[in-house]
Design an enzyme around this catalytic site. Structure first.
Site, PDB file in Angstrom:
ATOM      1  N   TYR A  87       3.400  10.296 -11.121  1.00  0.00           N
ATOM      2  CA  TYR A  87       2.640   8.793 -10.470  1.00  0.00           C
ATOM      3  C   TYR A  87       1.539   8.189 -11.427  1.00  0.00           C
ATOM      4  CZ  TYR A  87      -1.283   7.908  -6.862  1.00  0.00           C
ATOM      5  OH  TYR A  87      -2.086   7.595  -5.953  1.00  0.00           O
TER       6      TYR A  87
ATOM      7  N   ASN B 214       0.901  -1.191   0.249  1.00  0.00           N
ATOM      8  CA  ASN B 214       0.114   0.167  -0.042  1.00  0.00           C
ATOM      9  C   ASN B 214       0.762   1.720  -0.033  1.00  0.00           C
ATOM     10  OD1 ASN B 214      -2.451   1.984   0.507  1.00  0.00           O
ATOM     11  ND2 ASN B 214      -1.479   1.858   2.635  1.00  0.00           N
TER      12      ASN B 214
END
Length: 254
Positions: free
Chosen positions: A153, A86
């Site tokens: 990203y 995560n």
């Protein structure tokens, strides 16, 4: 409880989504190794959850630390059943304003290499244990669409989606599932950088119901995906974005 007697390892445990996942996994009966680089955050998790959670400071850009994290979970809880990759970072900056080291290499190391290391270490551990397992990666709606100011990203999350597919194929003979979840606009500290840019109201309306997803809602999806109830979900990324990728921002509401 869906995760009774399961042991989960979670990176990025002190972030908005990470904290919600810790809470949800524990509520479903799991034992959790919560990993992060925030000593203060990890201390708070330990105080809140006691024996249900162990904590460890881990830099996911270092494979030895990631492998050691999974070994630590086995030593503490006896086994590992679930690994959730995560940990992730991002910054809002236009491409031509990038510094290659600060704005590409750093994000890539955490978001892409960190997930790769987690998949590799988890797969090896499941093979060593001779047990089935689940690997869940945190992707993003930006894995499949372009956006201004998020070049690195986007690229890193696209890599997460492909790593999920490729790893699922290779690990299937071991009875190890690999899947991912793709959040949209979740009200977390990382997203709050858009508030300073005057874009907060705009990005809220990018979801179909014009409201931000809460971290707890993503945690609910995660708990399902790592449970036996989701046994048929493998090698794919599950959209958890309230329709973010399914429509264009309505012109009449602009």
């Amino acid at each position: 409880m869906r995760l009774t007697n399961k042991v989960a390892v979670l990176t990025g445990a002190c972030g908005g989504i990470g904290l919600a996942i810790v809470k949800k996994l524990v509520s479903e009966g799991a034992k959790v190794l919560a990993a992060d680089m925030s000593a203060e955050g990890l201390s708070a998790i330990e105080q809140e959850y006691g024996d249900s959670v162990a904590t460890l400071s881990v830099n996911v850009t270092d494979y030895d630390q990631v492998a050691g994290m999974i070994d630590h979970a086995c030593e503490h809880f006896g086994r590992v059943d679930i690994v959730i990759n995560n940990a992730g970072i991002g910054n809002a900056k236009m491409l031509l304003d990038h510094d290659p080291v600060a704005d590409f290499e750093g994000v890539t190391a955490v978001n892409q290499k960190g997930v790769y290391y987690g998949i590799l270490a988890a797969g090896k551990k499941f093979k060593q244990q001779g047990t089935a397992g689940v690997i869940l990666n945190t992707s993003s709606v930006y894995a499949t669409m372009a956006a201004e100011m998020t070049f690195t990203y986007n690229v890193s999350k696209a890599a997460v989606d492909m790593m999920t597919k490729a790893a699922a194929l290779e690990l299937a003979p071991l009875n190890v599932r690999v899947c991912a979840v793709a959040p949209g606009r979740v009200d977390t500290p990382m997203l709050r950088q858009y508030e300073a840019l005057g874009l907060w109201d705009h990005i809220r309306k990018e979801q179909m119901r014009a409201t931000f997803t809460q971290p707890e809602e993503i945690a609910n999806v995660v708990a399902f995906l790592v449970s036996d109830e989701a046994n048929c979900i493998n090698g794919c990324t599950v959209d958890a974005s309230d329709g973010f990728n399914s429509f264009k921002y309505p012109l009449l509401n602009a």
